[in-house]
Design an enzyme around this catalytic site. Structure first.
Site, short mmCIF file in Angstrom:
data_model
loop_
_atom_site.label_atom_id
_atom_site.label_comp_id
_atom_site.label_asym_id
_atom_site.label_seq_id
_atom_site.Cartn_x
_atom_site.Cartn_y
_atom_site.Cartn_z
N SER A 215 0.84 -1.19 0.00
CA SER A 215 0.00 0.00 0.00
C SER A 215 0.87 1.24 0.00
CB SER A 215 -0.84 -0.02 1.28
OG SER A 215 -1.38 1.26 1.54
N TYR B 218 -1.25 -1.12 10.94
CA TYR B 218 -1.58 -1.72 9.63
C TYR B 218 -0.44 -1.45 8.64
CZ TYR B 218 -3.29 -1.34 4.84
OH TYR B 218 -3.40 -1.39 3.48
N LYS C 280 2.53 -3.95 6.47
CA LYS C 280 2.88 -3.92 5.04
C LYS C 280 4.39 -3.70 4.89
CE LYS C 280 -1.26 -4.46 3.38
NZ LYS C 280 -1.62 -5.75 2.74
C1 UD1 Z 1 -6.73 4.74 3.77
C2 UD1 Z 1 -5.70 4.41 4.79
C3 UD1 Z 1 -4.53 3.76 4.10
C4 UD1 Z 1 -5.01 2.49 3.44
C5 UD1 Z 1 -6.15 2.78 2.50
C6 UD1 Z 1 -6.72 1.45 2.09
C7 UD1 Z 1 -5.96 6.04 6.61
C8 UD1 Z 1 -5.36 7.21 7.31
N1 UD1 Z 1 -5.30 5.61 5.52
O1 UD1 Z 1 -6.18 5.66 2.82
O2 UD1 Z 1 -3.51 3.45 5.01
O3 UD1 Z 1 -3.96 1.87 2.72
O4 UD1 Z 1 -7.16 3.56 3.15
O5 UD1 Z 1 -8.03 1.45 1.83
O6 UD1 Z 1 -7.00 5.53 7.01
N2 UD1 Z 1 -12.19 11.35 3.83
C9 UD1 Z 1 -13.18 12.26 4.22
N3 UD1 Z 1 -14.32 11.75 4.76
C10 UD1 Z 1 -14.53 10.41 4.95
C11 UD1 Z 1 -13.51 9.50 4.55
C12 UD1 Z 1 -12.35 10.02 4.01
O7 UD1 Z 1 -13.04 13.46 4.08
O8 UD1 Z 1 -15.59 10.01 5.47
C13 UD1 Z 1 -10.98 11.90 3.20
C14 UD1 Z 1 -9.70 11.58 3.95
O9 UD1 Z 1 -9.44 12.54 4.92
C15 UD1 Z 1 -8.68 11.56 2.80
C16 UD1 Z 1 -9.49 11.05 1.60
O10 UD1 Z 1 -10.86 11.29 1.93
O11 UD1 Z 1 -8.23 12.85 2.51
C17 UD1 Z 1 -9.31 9.58 1.30
O12 UD1 Z 1 -9.55 8.84 2.51
P1 UD1 Z 1 -9.65 7.24 2.51
O13 UD1 Z 1 -10.60 6.78 1.46
O14 UD1 Z 1 -9.91 6.81 3.91
O15 UD1 Z 1 -8.22 6.78 2.03
P2 UD1 Z 1 -6.76 7.09 2.64
O16 UD1 Z 1 -6.86 7.76 3.95
O17 UD1 Z 1 -5.98 7.79 1.59
#
Ligand code: UD1
Length: 337
Positions: A124, A148, A152
């Protein structure tokens, strides 16, 4: 080739199994179905027009894993099986160490014992920790910001040590950015249990009215619109990356790392707007505090995969969210029929 796919009933696994079978490979799935459904494999087999043999087993059951490798004697293993919730890993790290690291160790031992030494491993972009710069190349320093991510990183390091000791291994380490979307038929997709932690599944549930609004975590990042930027990649592009990497490791030994991303980032607000457009409805949202551990921007340098694997993501954001929306609409309760 005959391929054993661990975790093949999961979100990325099921799309990859379909893509492998469509490319002419013979696939057997090993899954414990703890966080996935046999219905996903049934749908893969309907879409592919061939049965997908599957073995219900846990990678922590070393004896069974040994016998599966002996009996199946695959040409290669694609290893997806593992836990992936960042939040849960911080409250229960031991479970992550046992499952992800322990499971992988059993798999590697069984592979070595039966002389199967070709492996693709699901890593990842989380292994880049807080990146110094974007786009992120494979050469950037690695670190873990949660248990997590540590699993990895540790597995990547173990794989490196193994190929140093024994050059019969051919290992591809695939660092996924943010996989989203679904098969365009609407028959396969991501089916998170409980409240989704990731952005697109959450947005999908808001679009159907199951949840009232999206919380946008952070509006004051140093990005053009103040929200986080990620490299969202269509799950089928990701699946095709596995087929390309598999072909590559067949003719190259050693351990090789590739980023699988699109090379461009979209902000949380851009994703929300694209989703509303695809769904033809408003997706309500509110700004909230930054989520601890989140980085402002993460997107991949993709030239290595393009150069070595001849692979490039082709599908854009509209296709990702439209395909997700079709899956969401047709399967509001996921695989439960
Ligand atoms: C997340 C994990 C990452 C993992 C990947 C796998 C975290 C910090 N990181 O990536 O380690 O490999 O998922 O699936 O959890 N967001 C919102 N509202 C929400 C959900 C997300 O604003 O309800 C934003 C987050 O702040 C971020 C973006 O959307 O900026 C993407 O979030 P997400 O889909 O959770 O992915 P990652 O955080 O990049």
């Amino acid at each position: 080739m005959r391929i054993l796919v661990t975790g093949g009933a999961g979100y990325i696994g099921s799309h990859t199994v379909l893509t492998l079978v469509t490319a002419g490979h013979q696939v057997t799935v090993l899954d414990n179905f703890e966080n996935s459904s046999p219905a996903a494999l049934k749908r893969v087999s309907e879409l592919a027009g061939v049965p997908i043999p599957s073995i219900t087993a846990d990678l922590l059951d070393a004896t069974t894993v040994r016998s599966v490798l002996d009996v199946e004697a695959p040409d290669a293993v694609v290893h997806f099986a593992g836990l992936k919730s960042v939040g849960e890993s911080t409250t229960n790290p031991l479970r992550y160490f046992v499952c992800n690291i322990g499971g992988t160790l059993n798999l590697l031992e069984a592979m070595d014992a039966s002389g199967v030494r070709r492996l693709l491993f699901s890593s990842s972009a989380t292994v880049y920790g807080a990146p110094r710069k974007v786009p992120i190349s494979e050469e950037e320093p690695l670190s873990a910001t949660n248990p997590y991510g540590r699993t990895k990183l540790i597995i990547e390091q173990m794989l490196g040590d193994m190929v140093t000791a024994d050059d019969r291994w051919s290992i591809g380490i695939l660092r996924y950015f943010n996989p989203v979307g679904a098969h365009p038929s609407g028959q396969l997709g991501e089916d998170p249990r409980g409240k989704p932690a990731n952005l697109v599944p959450f947005v999908g549930q808001v679009a159907t009215g199951r949840r009232p609004f999206v919380e946008v975590f952070g509006s004051d990042y140093e990005t053009p619109d103040g929200t986080g930027i990620r490299d969202f990649i269509h799950v089928l592009d990701l699946a095709e990356g596995h087929v390309a990497a598999l072909e590559w490791i067949v003719s190259n030994s050693g351990a090789h790392v590739w980023n699988l991303g699109t090379g461009r980032g979209y902000s949380v607000l851009e994703v929300l707007h694209a989703y509303s457009e695809a769904a033809g409805r408003d997706v309500p949202y509110r700004f909230a505090e930054r989520r601890p551990g989140d980085v402002p921007a993460s997107f991949a340098e993709t030239t290595k995969a393009e150069r070595e694997l001849g692979w490039k993501a082709r599908r854009g954001l509209i296709e990702m969210v439209s395909d997700h929306w079709r899956w969401q609409r047709l399967n509001p309760a996921g695989y439960q029929e």
